[in-house]
Design an enzyme around this catalytic site. Sequence first.
Site, mmCIF file in Angstrom:
data_model
loop_
_atom_site.group_PDB
_atom_site.id
_atom_site.type_symbol
_atom_site.label_atom_id
_atom_site.label_comp_id
_atom_site.label_asym_id
_atom_site.label_seq_id
_atom_site.Cartn_x
_atom_site.Cartn_y
_atom_site.Cartn_z
ATOM 1 N N CYS A 77 0.931 -1.236 -0.039
ATOM 2 C CA CYS A 77 0.195 0.044 -0.092
ATOM 3 C C CYS A 77 0.858 1.323 -0.025
ATOM 4 C CB CYS A 77 -0.961 -0.111 1.253
ATOM 5 S SG CYS A 77 -2.079 1.652 1.504
ATOM 6 N N CYS A 83 -0.850 6.522 6.814
ATOM 7 C CA CYS A 83 -2.356 6.101 7.441
ATOM 8 C C CYS A 83 -2.034 5.393 8.647
ATOM 9 C CB CYS A 83 -2.737 5.432 6.382
ATOM 10 S SG CYS A 83 -4.385 4.619 6.678
ATOM 11 N N GLN A 288 -21.498 -4.997 12.100
ATOM 12 C CA GLN A 288 -20.058 -5.195 11.883
ATOM 13 C C GLN A 288 -19.519 -4.875 10.793
ATOM 14 O OE1 GLN A 288 -18.224 -6.691 14.791
ATOM 15 N NE2 GLN A 288 -19.698 -7.325 16.289
ATOM 16 N N TYR A 317 -25.071 -6.516 26.598
ATOM 17 C CA TYR A 317 -24.188 -5.884 25.402
ATOM 18 C C TYR A 317 -24.664 -6.515 24.197
ATOM 19 C CZ TYR A 317 -21.054 -5.463 29.911
ATOM 20 O OH TYR A 317 -20.611 -5.267 30.975
ATOM 21 N N GLU A 338 -28.906 -3.661 26.455
ATOM 22 C CA GLU A 338 -27.963 -3.018 25.658
ATOM 23 C C GLU A 338 -28.295 -1.490 25.943
ATOM 24 O OE1 GLU A 338 -25.694 -2.757 23.050
ATOM 25 O OE2 GLU A 338 -25.897 -0.475 23.514
ATOM 26 N N ASP A 386 -20.540 -9.388 25.528
ATOM 27 C CA ASP A 386 -19.620 -8.744 24.490
ATOM 28 C C ASP A 386 -19.577 -7.498 25.005
ATOM 29 O OD1 ASP A 386 -18.439 -8.373 22.088
ATOM 30 O OD2 ASP A 386 -20.145 -8.756 20.816
ATOM 31 N N CYS A 413 -13.156 -7.751 22.376
ATOM 32 C CA CYS A 413 -12.204 -7.183 21.265
ATOM 33 C C CYS A 413 -10.918 -6.671 22.022
ATOM 34 C CB CYS A 413 -13.103 -5.899 20.785
ATOM 35 S SG CYS A 413 -13.604 -4.882 21.884
#
Length: 457
Positions: A77, A83, A288, A317, A338, A386, A413
């Site tokens: 790239c 970036c 997502q 969540y 949520e 999550d 995550c």
Amino acid sequence: MKKETVIKKNDDIRLSITALTSQGSGLGRYRDMAVFVEGTAPGDEIEAHIIKVKSSYAVGKIKRIIKPAPCRVDSDCEYDSRCGGCAYRHITYEKELEIKKQTVDDALRRIGGLDISAKQILSIERPEYYRNKAQIPVGIDESGKLLTGFYSRRTHRITDSRECLLQMKEFNMLLPAVREYILENPVTVYNEESGTGLLRHIYFRRARSTGEIMVCIVINGDSLPKQERLIGKLLATGLDVKSVILNVNKEKTNVVLGERCITIYGSDYIEDVLCGLRFRISPLSFYQVNPEGTELLYGKAKEYACLTGEETLLDLYCGTGTIGLTMADSVKKLIGVEIIPQAIENAKENARLNGIENAEFFCDDAQGAAKTLYEQGIHPDVVVLDPPRKGCSPDVIETVAKMSPDRVVYVSCDPATLARDLALFAPLGYEAAEVTAVDMFPRTVHVESAVKLIKKQ
Ligand code: SAH
């Protein structure tokens, strides 16, 4: 007196890179001092130019690569050095996967003090063109040239670019059409400092399974001059553009989207199919960004939930409900919680859209909801967690343990907060039985994990 450090700013030193941090920076040691150098690979021998010295570490940049690491490749790239999106384009993808699995394993051991490592790391077929969403800032440079691209690393300066190797290829084909429209028509471009000018961001979304595309133009105003010309150019690309929308954002803010959307062509939303279910995607709804990776992650989460059709499943969540809804066919009852009201509205709509009748969704804080459900005597058999990057609060973990589910599936995550939370679950009787890492975001620093926790007898 200030202690003399072994390295000074502007020194050039020889360095062997031995590891990568979880942020993707190379790490070497110079006489016991940690030196971080971006863009390096484990195994590199380099000459580093020191740009910052602190009491316990230094930061350098590559001056010369003396001997490249075996895993080093030329980045494909041209924007890579400016970036901030990718962290691993200079490393083979095999090595990247190995590093990411190691990141999860290290966190489990060092932060969680746990004697477990990820069984595997799952990855999508090709680590490119996977992102189904792009938000491209628009600006002009000093000479008045139109800029559409990305904010350069750690700045708010736009670098003009025509291609991103992570985003779906269709976006690279649509961008020239929008640029042409801007250049040929009386459209002003937003200036962040003065807060004047109309066009702020070009925002694309594409549903991978159906191919449907949404083009959203973020404007500092209420209408777009000659909008039919933009629509004409987008349709002329021959791509499946189903929806063209204006999003109004008149605030002086870094937040990309405003609250008001005006559909100027086609539908208010596009539809995708994920894990066999249909989902509606509107400009403001969360979805997502790597659908293929999401199917891997949700598939693993479902496997870890070991459902028989008799369970009550609590999805804390839950966002727009996606994880729980993909498990709804295998449980008696699904409860989703949520904190964002709009996401709960989307979750209810997603359930309706798929004819799912055994799901209930509540808008509440995870902690409050868990307590309320517990006090109402609801004992889920399986709990899916999550949480966002910061993980669960200790209160949530305690209440979940009190509910006494047979299994907890923790989707995370952030390996560090995951490991911390697993360590809190252990003394409450929940043991991490299996961990799988999932490379949801190839080439970036991020890595996801799914964990099966079982109640000790
Ligand atoms: N499971 C979903 C979303 C996961 S992202 C999916 O796979 O798409 C984490 C979600 O937790 C976000 O939607 C966020 O709004 C929500 N959230 C953050 N803090 C929360 C809290 N204290 N209580 C409940 N939900 C929360």
